[in-house]
Design an enzyme around this catalytic site. Structure first.
Site, PDB file in Angstrom:
ATOM      1  N   HIS A 204       0.705  -1.026  -0.025  1.00 54.84           N
ATOM      2  CA  HIS A 204       0.265   0.000   0.090  1.00 54.84           C
ATOM      3  C   HIS A 204       0.724   1.343   0.042  1.00 54.84           C
ATOM      4  O   HIS A 204       0.198   2.488   0.066  1.00 54.84           O
ATOM      5  CB  HIS A 204      -1.252   0.415   1.486  1.00 54.84           C
TER       6      HIS A 204
HETATM    7  C1  UD1 Z   1      -2.171   5.519   5.991  1.00 57.34           C
HETATM    8  C2  UD1 Z   1      -1.364   5.816   6.910  1.00 57.34           C
HETATM    9  C3  UD1 Z   1       0.174   5.053   6.841  1.00 57.34           C
HETATM   10  C4  UD1 Z   1      -0.706   3.660   7.187  1.00 57.34           C
HETATM   11  C5  UD1 Z   1      -1.750   3.175   6.808  1.00 57.34           C
HETATM   12  C6  UD1 Z   1      -2.524   2.612   6.972  1.00 57.34           C
HETATM   13  C7  UD1 Z   1      -0.090   8.232   7.130  1.00 57.34           C
HETATM   14  C8  UD1 Z   1       1.288   9.568   6.216  1.00 57.34           C
HETATM   15  N1  UD1 Z   1      -0.113   6.751   6.050  1.00 57.34           N
HETATM   16  O1  UD1 Z   1      -1.714   5.109   4.870  1.00 57.34           O
HETATM   17  O2  UD1 Z   1       1.575   5.251   7.436  1.00 57.34           O
HETATM   18  O3  UD1 Z   1       0.464   2.633   7.051  1.00 57.34           O
HETATM   19  O4  UD1 Z   1      -2.517   4.564   6.608  1.00 57.34           O
HETATM   20  O5  UD1 Z   1      -3.512   1.443   6.468  1.00 57.34           O
HETATM   21  O6  UD1 Z   1      -1.400   8.348   7.466  1.00 57.34           O
HETATM   22  N2  UD1 Z   1      -9.220   5.040   1.968  1.00 57.34           N
HETATM   23  C9  UD1 Z   1     -10.428   4.457   2.167  1.00 57.34           C
HETATM   24  N3  UD1 Z   1     -11.131   3.591   3.581  1.00 57.34           N
HETATM   25  C10 UD1 Z   1     -10.565   4.191   3.943  1.00 57.34           C
HETATM   26  C11 UD1 Z   1      -9.293   5.537   4.640  1.00 57.34           C
HETATM   27  C12 UD1 Z   1      -8.787   5.422   3.605  1.00 57.34           C
HETATM   28  O7  UD1 Z   1     -10.768   4.514   1.017  1.00 57.34           O
HETATM   29  O8  UD1 Z   1     -11.114   4.640   5.467  1.00 57.34           O
HETATM   30  C13 UD1 Z   1      -8.761   5.294   0.963  1.00 57.34           C
HETATM   31  C14 UD1 Z   1      -9.174   6.953   0.608  1.00 57.34           C
HETATM   32  O9  UD1 Z   1      -9.291   6.812  -0.905  1.00 57.34           O
HETATM   33  C15 UD1 Z   1      -7.855   7.116   0.676  1.00 57.34           C
HETATM   34  C16 UD1 Z   1      -6.621   6.905   0.470  1.00 57.34           C
HETATM   35  O10 UD1 Z   1      -7.113   4.787   1.405  1.00 57.34           O
HETATM   36  O11 UD1 Z   1      -7.719   8.108  -0.329  1.00 57.34           O
HETATM   37  C17 UD1 Z   1      -5.555   6.648   1.535  1.00 57.34           C
HETATM   38  O12 UD1 Z   1      -5.905   6.565   3.021  1.00 57.34           O
HETATM   39  P1  UD1 Z   1      -4.958   7.840   3.415  1.00 57.34           P
HETATM   40  O13 UD1 Z   1      -5.029   7.727   5.242  1.00 57.34           O
HETATM   41  O14 UD1 Z   1      -5.097   9.105   3.578  1.00 57.34           O
HETATM   42  O15 UD1 Z   1      -3.440   6.959   3.354  1.00 57.34           O
HETATM   43  P2  UD1 Z   1      -3.429   5.181   3.191  1.00 57.34           P
HETATM   44  O16 UD1 Z   1      -2.797   5.703   2.609  1.00 57.34           O
HETATM   45  O17 UD1 Z   1      -4.094   4.150   4.048  1.00 57.34           O
END
Ligand code: UD1
Length: 361
Positions: A204
């Protein structure tokens, strides 16, 4: 005494339970704030149920956004909550945007900041987590580390040694406590037509999944790996979107990979514990596989968790498909690294943290 505890994203959830339990056992209050950084049922709610975590006292419901928007929105919404609870300290875990955002609000209000899992460094500042780690540690009053060498990083950055305590790994507290409740891999994989022994894959990191060329190369390696043994891949929402956009989802399915939605904690624990090997770019999984004694191939060029390389079962293989496949073949031929349990990964880190806070707060 009260310690306001903060979680936001999936890798935080398995770290906070042992801390809250140990604080409350010592008569401290530990209200829980959830920033809402992760909000999907599979990325969030599921873990509260699996781990029997206390319901958050407050949910800031920030959701997704750019780094700036997400971090700023957490800060705006956290400030009035901090005023309302007026705790003796704010405790943050790990390295996600919620960690730095709440630490920054607290320090500027003169509230002590406690960082659990301090001092880890990948030395790769293109990782958002590395920035979060560096800055959170700079503004923390008490820094709890999971491995001895982490203190060297902190001291080099000018943190006074008396603020640092090596306590062990709270995520491993949770793993050891839940180990017997793990869902057998056969139950999770029922109906998918594959059996043990399998390889488990998670990817991821933006560096691996956001660039279509890198993602396509990784997918090629996984497709080839599926010719060697069954490959099970629970797909993070970010990765799912990128694979779909690049038309790679069908290619992976056609190669026989089992693509699953994000799994609950107990399903993941079963899939990891019974895997022949794990391929990942997660930080937490590098540690969990070391604790479980399962060989781990990390699809990154660096790790902030060097103890998993020196003592554990982890090997850095980068994102080069040929290197990943060669390492995979080697594990299949030799059984891979056996490793040993790192010091203080013994299920008692939460208690050590609570004991130190009882003295120092
Ligand atoms: C975040 C953390 C990362 C961790 C990861 C585990 C930061 C900078 N990054 O990254 O360190 O390893 O979580 O999962 O804080 N999304 C969903 N549903 C959710 C959450 C996210 O669909 O419940 C999608 C959204 O499109 C979002 C993307 O995932 O834009 C990324 O989510 P985000 O929380 O920005 O960062 P992660 O890549 O999950």
């Amino acid at each position: 005494r009260s310690v306001l505890c903060v979680v936001g994203a999936r890798p935080n959830f398995m770290k906070i339970g042992p801390v809250i339990a140990a604080l409350t056992a010592r008569g401290m209050t530990a209200p829980l704030v959830h920033t809402g950084q992760h909000y999907d049922e599979t990325m969030n709610e599921r873990f509260f149920v699996d781990l029997a975590l206390p319901r958050p006292d407050v949910n800031l419901e920030v959701g997704s956004g750019s780094h700036a928007v997400q971090t700023a929105e957490i800060m705006r919404r956290f400030e009035p909550v901090l005023d309302r609870y007026a705790p003796d300290a704010v405790l943050v875990v790990g390295d996600v945007n919620s960690t730095i955002a709440c630490a920054l609000v607290a320090v500027k209000k003169g509230v002590r900041v406690i960082h659990v899992e301090a001092g880890l460094r990948s030395r790769d500042r293109t990782m958002p987590e590395e920035i979060n780690r560096l800055l959170t540690d700079q503004i923390s009053d008490l820094l709890f580390t999971t491995e001895r060498e982490a203190a060297d990083n902190l001291i080099r950055e000018g943190i006074p040694p008396e603020r640092i305590a090596f306590v062990g790994n709270v995520m491993i507290d949770t793993l050891l406590a839940q180990r017997r409740r793990a869902v057998p891999a056969a139950a999770t994989l029922a109906g998918h037509g594959v059996g043990a022994p399998h390889a488990l894959v998670t990817l991821h990191r933006p560096s691996n999944v956001d660039d279509p060329a890198t993602l396509a190369a990784l997918a090629g390696a996984l497709a080839e790996m599926a010719g060697l043994l069954p490959v099970v891949f629970p797909v993070h929402p970010r990765t799912r979107a990128r694979l779909d956009a690049a038309g790679l989802t069908e290619r992976l399915s056609a190669a026989g990979l089992v693509l699953l939605p994000p799994q609950g904690y107990l399903e993941m624990l079963g899939l990891m514990a019974e895997a022949r090997l794990v391929v990942t770019d997660s930080g937490g999984i590098q540690e969990e596989t070391t604790a479980l004694g399962v060989p781990c191939l990390t699809a990154r060029d660096n790790t902030e968790r060097p103890i998993t390389l020196t003592q554990g079962t982890n090997t850095l293989v980068g994102a080069d498909p040929a290197a990943i496949l060669a390492a995979c073949r080697e594990v299949l031929a030799t059984g891979g690294k056996a490793g040993r349990q790192p010091e203080l990964w013994d299920g008692k880190a939460g208690e050590r943290i609570a004991a130190l806070l009882a003295e120092r707060l």
